[in-house]
Motif scaffolding. Structure first.
Motif, mmCIF file in Angstrom:
data_model
loop_
_atom_site.group_PDB
_atom_site.id
_atom_site.type_symbol
_atom_site.label_atom_id
_atom_site.label_comp_id
_atom_site.label_asym_id
_atom_site.label_seq_id
_atom_site.Cartn_x
_atom_site.Cartn_y
_atom_site.Cartn_z
ATOM 1 N N HIS A 109 36.974 35.859 -0.383
ATOM 2 C CA HIS A 109 37.796 34.962 -1.194
ATOM 3 C C HIS A 109 39.213 34.864 -0.643
ATOM 4 O O HIS A 109 39.830 33.783 -0.658
ATOM 5 C CB HIS A 109 37.842 35.476 -2.630
ATOM 6 C CG HIS A 109 38.842 34.765 -3.498
ATOM 7 N ND1 HIS A 109 38.659 33.476 -3.958
ATOM 8 C CD2 HIS A 109 40.055 35.176 -3.985
ATOM 9 C CE1 HIS A 109 39.705 33.122 -4.691
ATOM 10 N NE2 HIS A 109 40.560 34.125 -4.715
ATOM 11 N N ASP A 150 39.006 35.808 -9.761
ATOM 12 C CA ASP A 150 38.746 34.551 -9.049
ATOM 13 C C ASP A 150 37.635 34.729 -8.011
ATOM 14 O O ASP A 150 36.758 33.868 -7.870
ATOM 15 C CB ASP A 150 40.014 34.056 -8.343
ATOM 16 C CG ASP A 150 40.986 33.361 -9.291
ATOM 17 O OD1 ASP A 150 40.561 32.955 -10.397
ATOM 18 O OD2 ASP A 150 42.171 33.226 -8.924
ATOM 19 N N SER A 151 37.677 35.836 -7.292
ATOM 20 C CA SER A 151 36.678 36.064 -6.243
ATOM 21 C C SER A 151 35.284 36.250 -6.832
ATOM 22 O O SER A 151 34.296 35.736 -6.284
ATOM 23 C CB SER A 151 37.056 37.293 -5.406
ATOM 24 O OG SER A 151 36.986 38.493 -6.167
ATOM 25 N N GLU A 182 34.031 32.865 -8.149
ATOM 26 C CA GLU A 182 33.737 32.002 -7.008
ATOM 27 C C GLU A 182 32.410 32.375 -6.344
ATOM 28 O O GLU A 182 31.647 31.499 -5.910
ATOM 29 C CB GLU A 182 34.866 32.116 -5.980
ATOM 30 C CG GLU A 182 34.682 31.276 -4.724
ATOM 31 C CD GLU A 182 35.809 31.509 -3.724
ATOM 32 O OE1 GLU A 182 36.735 30.671 -3.677
ATOM 33 O OE2 GLU A 182 35.772 32.533 -3.005
#
Length: 218
Positions: free
Chosen positions: A181, A205-206, A209
């Motif tokens: 990420h 977020d990673s 995602e």
């Protein structure tokens, strides 16, 4: 923080069939998921009545504790109930215990407070984390230790030192998700950690995602 509703358990019938039939009434005080209650009923029908009653009471206590944990990070009982049902689904999909799933979720909610993540996004991140840990071949004891270190680093908004080392050694799949990420190699990720650049937001977020990719591998 919402106040938990009191749980009352009254058992007045005997016989394994009658006791099993009452599980829905008993369990609803602690959890609203009818699917889980049906599974619980089916699994416990063959147990002797006294043992059945003991196990039901223990399960009710466990669910009450989980409910209280979710209440701590929810604005109401209704929100906690929705979260529980979602996390029960996450635990089922990721083949992880509901206790560990709720624990990780609660820690992540606390660690990312004020960062703008919805509870649905956090639950999705937890599912990806659970799946990635299994893909890493981590046993329950190791995963509990690694998750504690990850949550501690997220709570400080900086994954570094022993917290990052635990992720790199015990959850390599998770380390790779974060590194990918951020556009880094695993070695570069370690260097970034020493600079305090792996924030709680980067971790969530990673995981969100990578959810689709990890689902396919899982």
């Amino acid at each position: 923080m919402a106040n938990p509703d009191p749980i009352q358990i009254v058992i007045t019938e005997s016989g394994s069939e009658a006791a099993a039939a009452k599980i829905s009434t008993i369990g609803t005080a602690a959890v609203s998921s009818q699917r889980n209650l049906f599974i619980l009923q089916s699994a416990l029908r063959s147990i002797e009545v006294e043992e059945l009653i003991t196990k039901v009471i223990d399960l009710a206590d466990t669910f009450a504790q989980l409910n209280n944990r979710l209440l701590y990070v929810s604005s109401s009982q209704a929100e906690a109930t929705v979260a529980f049902d979602k996390l029960a689904e996450v635990a089922d999909k990721s083949r992880t215990s509901i206790e560990q799933t709720v624990d990780v979720y609660a820690k992540m909610v606390v660690a990312t407070e004020g960062l703008g993540f919805s509870h649905a996004e956090t639950a999705r991140a937890v599912q990806t984390l659970n799946e990635a840990m299994l893909l890493s071949g981590v046993n329950t004891r190791q995963s509990s230790s690694a998750v504690f270190q990850l949550a501690e680093g997220m709570a400080m908004n900086s994954l570094q030192g022993r917290q990052l080392l635990a992720v790199l050694k015990q959850m390599p799949a998770v380390a790779d998700i974060i590194a990918h990420h951020m556009g880094l190699t695993r070695a570069e990720l370690k260097a970034f950690g020493t600079q305090g650049k792996i924030t709680a937001k980067e971790v969530i977020d990673s995981l969100v995602e990578a959810s689709g990719t990890i689902d396919q591998q899982f």
